[in-house]
Motif scaffolding. Sequence first.
Motif, mmCIF file in Angstrom:
data_model
loop_
_atom_site.group_PDB
_atom_site.id
_atom_site.type_symbol
_atom_site.label_atom_id
_atom_site.label_comp_id
_atom_site.label_asym_id
_atom_site.label_seq_id
_atom_site.Cartn_x
_atom_site.Cartn_y
_atom_site.Cartn_z
ATOM 1 N N GLU A 18 3.652 0.246 9.275
ATOM 2 C CA GLU A 18 2.397 0.002 9.998
ATOM 3 C C GLU A 18 1.208 0.092 9.040
ATOM 4 O O GLU A 18 0.305 -0.745 9.075
ATOM 5 N N LEU A 19 1.215 1.076 8.174
ATOM 6 C CA LEU A 19 0.149 1.226 7.189
ATOM 7 C C LEU A 19 0.108 0.033 6.235
ATOM 8 O O LEU A 19 -0.965 -0.500 5.937
ATOM 9 N N LYS A 20 1.265 -0.437 5.797
ATOM 10 C CA LYS A 20 1.328 -1.599 4.902
ATOM 11 C C LYS A 20 0.809 -2.855 5.597
ATOM 12 O O LYS A 20 0.121 -3.670 4.979
ATOM 13 N N VAL A 21 1.138 -3.014 6.874
ATOM 14 C CA VAL A 21 0.664 -4.180 7.636
ATOM 15 C C VAL A 21 -0.856 -4.129 7.777
ATOM 16 O O VAL A 21 -1.543 -5.132 7.582
ATOM 17 N N ARG A 22 -1.395 -2.958 8.078
ATOM 18 C CA ARG A 22 -2.847 -2.816 8.214
ATOM 19 C C ARG A 22 -3.564 -3.089 6.887
ATOM 20 O O ARG A 22 -4.593 -3.757 6.850
ATOM 21 N N LYS A 23 -3.010 -2.571 5.798
ATOM 22 C CA LYS A 23 -3.592 -2.837 4.480
ATOM 23 C C LYS A 23 -3.542 -4.323 4.162
ATOM 24 O O LYS A 23 -4.486 -4.886 3.607
ATOM 25 N N PHE A 24 -2.441 -4.963 4.514
ATOM 26 C CA PHE A 24 -2.287 -6.401 4.293
ATOM 27 C C PHE A 24 -3.388 -7.179 5.002
ATOM 28 O O PHE A 24 -4.059 -8.022 4.405
ATOM 29 N N LYS A 25 -3.610 -6.884 6.267
ATOM 30 C CA LYS A 25 -4.651 -7.577 7.027
ATOM 31 C C LYS A 25 -6.033 -7.311 6.430
ATOM 32 O O LYS A 25 -6.871 -8.208 6.355
ATOM 33 N N GLY A 26 -6.248 -6.082 5.994
ATOM 34 C CA GLY A 26 -7.516 -5.745 5.359
ATOM 35 C C GLY A 26 -7.736 -6.514 4.076
ATOM 36 O O GLY A 26 -8.848 -6.979 3.802
ATOM 37 N N THR A 27 -6.689 -6.681 3.271
ATOM 38 C CA THR A 27 -6.858 -7.411 2.014
ATOM 39 C C THR A 27 -7.116 -8.890 2.250
ATOM 40 O O THR A 27 -7.807 -9.523 1.453
#
Length: 84
Positions: A18-27
């Motif tokens: 979930e954290l990786k997905v959120r970071k992905f969207k942020g980038t």
Amino acid sequence: MDKTIQLRVKKDIDNQKELKVRKFKGTLITKDFTEIVHISDENEEFYLNFFSVLPEHKKQIENYVLDYISTNNLNETISIISNS
């Protein structure tokens, strides 16, 4: 005319993914690939995430998405489902 990149994102994932997905969207936003990532329900298992990009940047952004998915071991969590 802008092009749309559409992603299928699994709903039931652990906190680390979930954290990786959120970071992905942020980038996607901080790298100026898009201004917003839209999210809707596809069904009980997946979300649809989609965003618009300039046609001349579409291939570069698709390559970034695929690289991020691979590098962060998200192959079973995120997939590109449309190349419209």
